[in-house]
Motif scaffolding. Structure first.
Motif, mmCIF file in Angstrom:
data_model
loop_
_atom_site.group_PDB
_atom_site.id
_atom_site.type_symbol
_atom_site.label_atom_id
_atom_site.label_comp_id
_atom_site.label_asym_id
_atom_site.label_seq_id
_atom_site.Cartn_x
_atom_site.Cartn_y
_atom_site.Cartn_z
ATOM 1 N N ARG A 23 -7.463 -11.167 -7.770
ATOM 2 C CA ARG A 23 -8.851 -10.909 -7.415
ATOM 3 C C ARG A 23 -9.214 -9.462 -7.705
ATOM 4 N NH1 ARG A 23 -10.345 -11.686 -1.245
ATOM 5 N NH2 ARG A 23 -9.199 -13.628 -1.640
ATOM 6 N N GLY A 24 -8.211 -8.563 -7.578
ATOM 7 C CA GLY A 24 -8.422 -7.163 -7.894
ATOM 8 C C GLY A 24 -8.991 -6.338 -6.755
ATOM 9 N N TYR A 25 -9.000 -6.907 -5.544
ATOM 10 C CA TYR A 25 -9.539 -6.151 -4.405
ATOM 11 C C TYR A 25 -8.884 -6.677 -3.134
ATOM 12 C CZ TYR A 25 -12.815 -4.014 -1.127
ATOM 13 O OH TYR A 25 -13.369 -3.281 -0.113
ATOM 14 N N TYR A 26 -8.147 -5.813 -2.453
ATOM 15 C CA TYR A 26 -7.413 -6.241 -1.261
ATOM 16 C C TYR A 26 -8.199 -6.000 0.019
ATOM 17 C CZ TYR A 26 -3.102 -7.536 1.176
ATOM 18 O OH TYR A 26 -2.150 -8.185 1.919
ATOM 19 N N SER A 27 -9.102 -5.046 0.057
ATOM 20 C CA SER A 27 -9.740 -4.599 1.293
ATOM 21 C C SER A 27 -8.667 -4.036 2.228
ATOM 22 C CB SER A 27 -10.543 -5.716 1.954
ATOM 23 O OG SER A 27 -11.253 -5.219 3.071
ATOM 24 N N TRP A 28 -9.026 -3.708 3.449
ATOM 25 C CA TRP A 28 -8.043 -3.155 4.379
ATOM 26 C C TRP A 28 -6.967 -4.200 4.647
ATOM 27 C CZ3 TRP A 28 -9.556 0.700 8.699
ATOM 28 C CH2 TRP A 28 -10.294 1.751 8.140
ATOM 29 N N PRO A 29 -5.675 -3.869 4.585
ATOM 30 C CA PRO A 29 -5.061 -2.539 4.596
ATOM 31 C C PRO A 29 -4.865 -1.907 3.218
ATOM 32 C CG PRO A 29 -3.362 -4.188 4.767
ATOM 33 C CD PRO A 29 -4.662 -4.932 4.762
ATOM 34 N N GLY A 30 -5.232 -2.566 2.130
ATOM 35 C CA GLY A 30 -5.109 -1.959 0.805
ATOM 36 C C GLY A 30 -3.961 -2.526 -0.003
ATOM 37 N N VAL A 31 -3.955 -2.200 -1.292
ATOM 38 C CA VAL A 31 -3.001 -2.814 -2.220
ATOM 39 C C VAL A 31 -1.569 -2.345 -1.981
ATOM 40 C CG1 VAL A 31 -4.702 -3.200 -4.029
ATOM 41 C CG2 VAL A 31 -3.495 -1.023 -3.937
ATOM 42 N N GLY A 32 -1.366 -1.204 -1.330
ATOM 43 C CA GLY A 32 -0.012 -0.718 -1.095
ATOM 44 C C GLY A 32 0.700 -1.409 0.054
ATOM 45 N N PHE A 33 -0.006 -2.245 0.785
ATOM 46 C CA PHE A 33 0.563 -2.940 1.943
ATOM 47 C C PHE A 33 1.316 -4.184 1.461
ATOM 48 C CE2 PHE A 33 0.519 -5.647 5.696
ATOM 49 C CZ PHE A 33 0.697 -4.753 6.742
ATOM 50 N N ASP A 34 2.559 -4.324 1.868
ATOM 51 C CA ASP A 34 3.401 -5.457 1.456
ATOM 52 C C ASP A 34 3.495 -6.453 2.604
ATOM 53 O OD1 ASP A 34 5.324 -7.208 0.512
ATOM 54 O OD2 ASP A 34 6.988 -5.801 0.811
ATOM 55 N N PRO A 35 2.558 -7.436 2.702
ATOM 56 C CA PRO A 35 2.555 -8.325 3.866
ATOM 57 C C PRO A 35 3.800 -9.200 3.955
ATOM 58 C CG PRO A 35 1.008 -9.099 2.212
ATOM 59 C CD PRO A 35 1.476 -7.748 1.763
ATOM 60 N N GLU A 36 4.293 -9.674 2.802
ATOM 61 C CA GLU A 36 5.489 -10.519 2.853
ATOM 62 C C GLU A 36 6.689 -9.734 3.377
ATOM 63 O OE1 GLU A 36 2.705 -12.390 -0.083
ATOM 64 O OE2 GLU A 36 3.431 -10.347 0.217
#
Length: 437
Positions: A23-36
């Motif tokens: 999609r190219g847009y993560y919103s908060w917390p941002g692309v640097g956040f690794d949820p997995e």
């Protein structure tokens, strides 16, 4: 009584990282956040909390992020009706789903959100909502453990038994409040007969010797007084064990006499062992002690309310008090062996509180709605008796929440070391209790 494991159902909420990259847009917390990766880290902590608290915390392996999955989750939880719910959103866009789950399921819910996921408009939707404990903090697993402990506490209170030694009749009733704790009354005669049968055994002498050895000094009590005090400990403990009780209270002022000495030392020792002991069959004080022990592992001081008008300080006193005020596994405070102040008989501990310690005062009031009186403050000093009057253990306090110490609400409130007022207010919010100051 037999205890079962408190149960919590949980879920993470976030879309797969790959879908957000496309999609190219993560919103908060941002692309640097690794949820997995963060989910794996969080699960290690959750498993540790589950083991430490003896709870069953079942968290779905697959994160929720689609309406169909949310609907399925809601139906499953509604069918299971666990003791509590744990929701961990890792993306701001999932907040609508969190709100939906909370509204539709309506059971005590802990929501844990890493700092930098939510904005204030989202936070304020649930932060003060009854039935919810919202943690918006950076990986604050201590707060998460407290959230789980609150859920466990409610389960344990519901499965607990208080034995009440009072009157001449036997009987049982449930506390008419959100916990439903069972109260079983046994006649005072039982306590009297148990005491009469108690001989001066080696065990009795060992307990009496320990009372003297661990005291700073002995003022009024005789050797026979201290022997009798040791007997009261064993009598109370035997009644607790024979009834399978979790807590004890007694109409002690009506029970005392030549054949029934004051049980103040028994109360000190058993509170130090982690058993709530209510003076004068005060149910509210006993329930409060139980809650504080479950939540903080700290025995409480039930006391009579007074105040020092010239300094605008609170003054509380009673003739029994635990010594392990810092916690069940912590070193005890010093004590002096005195007699019971009002009757001049038996043995009572004069426990010396440490000046400057932060403290919390609480008093739980069952009802519709249930209430809890909550104050925080600091220990100023203890007084010798005489020249001061009142009960043997006393403590002068600064109270934070009132301008006039004489306006502190309640009687027989319970005091513990540490500033836990905010945590108690969170407990009240989670379980529909009105916090009062």
């Amino acid at each position: 009584m037999m205890k079962t494991r408190a149960t919590v159902r949980g879920a993470f909420l976030y879309p797969p990282t790959e879908s957000l990259k496309k999609r190219g847009y993560y919103s908060w917390p941002g692309v640097g956040f690794d949820p997995e990766g963060r989910q794996k880290e969080y699960m290690k902590h959750i498993e540790g909390i589950s083991k430490r608290l003896g709870m069953e915390i079942s968290v779905d392996e697959r994160p929720l992020h689609e309406p169909e999955a949310i609907e399925r989750f809601v139906k499953e939880v509604e069918a299971e009706r666990p003791d509590g719910l744990l929701l961990i959103p890792f993306q701001k866009g999932m907040w609508e789903f969190v709100g939906r789950i909370v509204e539709e399921i309506s059971i005590p819910t802990v929501v844990m959100v890493p700092l930098g996921v939510l904005l204030n408009p989202q936070i304020n939707q649930l932060y003060r909502k009854p039935g919810v404990y919202l943690i918006n903090s950076l990986d604050n697993f201590g707060a998460l453990e407290y959230g789980m402990r609150m859920i466990r506490t409610a389960r344990r209170m519901r499965e607990s038994l208080i034995v009440n030694v009072a009157g001449t009749e036997t009987g049982e009733r449930r506390v008419d409040d959100i916990f439903g704790t069972l109260v079983r009354t046994v006649p005072i005669k039982r306590y009297t007969e148990e005491f009469k049968r108690m001989g001066v055994t080696d065990e009795v002498r060992e307990i009496a010797d320990a009372y003297v050895r661990n005291a700073l000094k002995v003022v009024e009590p005789s050797e026979s007084d201290i022997i009798d005090a040791a007997k009261t400990y064993l009598v109370c403990k035997r009644i607790i064990e024979s009834e399978g009780a979790d807590a004890f209270m007694m109409d002690c002022l009506r029970a005392i006499g030549p054949e029934k000495p004051v049980p103040c030392m028994a109360y000190m020792s058993l509170r130090d062992e982690g058993i709530a002991m209510g003076c004068q069959s005060d149910l509210n004080a006993t329930l409060t002690q139980m809650l504080l022990l479950e939540l903080f592992d700290k025995p409480g001081f039930q006391q009579n309310a007074s105040c020092e008008t010239e300094k605008n300080h609170y003054f509380g006193a009673h003739c029994t008090c635990p010594t392990r005020l810092r916690g069940l596994g912590e070193p005890p405070e010093p004590y002096i062996l005195r007699n019971h102040a009002e009757t001049g008989t038996g043995v009572s501990p004069q426990v010396l509180w440490s000046e400057g310690e932060e403290m919390t005062m609480a008093h739980y009031l069952p009802g519709k709605p249930p209430q809890m009186i909550i104050y925080s403050g600091k220990v100023v000093r203890c007084y010798e008796t005489p020249p001061a009057g009142g009960c043997r253990t006393n403590v002068e306090l600064i109270i934070n929440e009132v301008d006039d110490a004489c306006q502190v609400k309640g009687m027989h409130q319970t005091i513990i070391y540490g500033d836990h007022a905010r945590q108690l207010r969170s407990f009240c919010q989670l379980f529909g209790i009105t916090a009062v100051t």
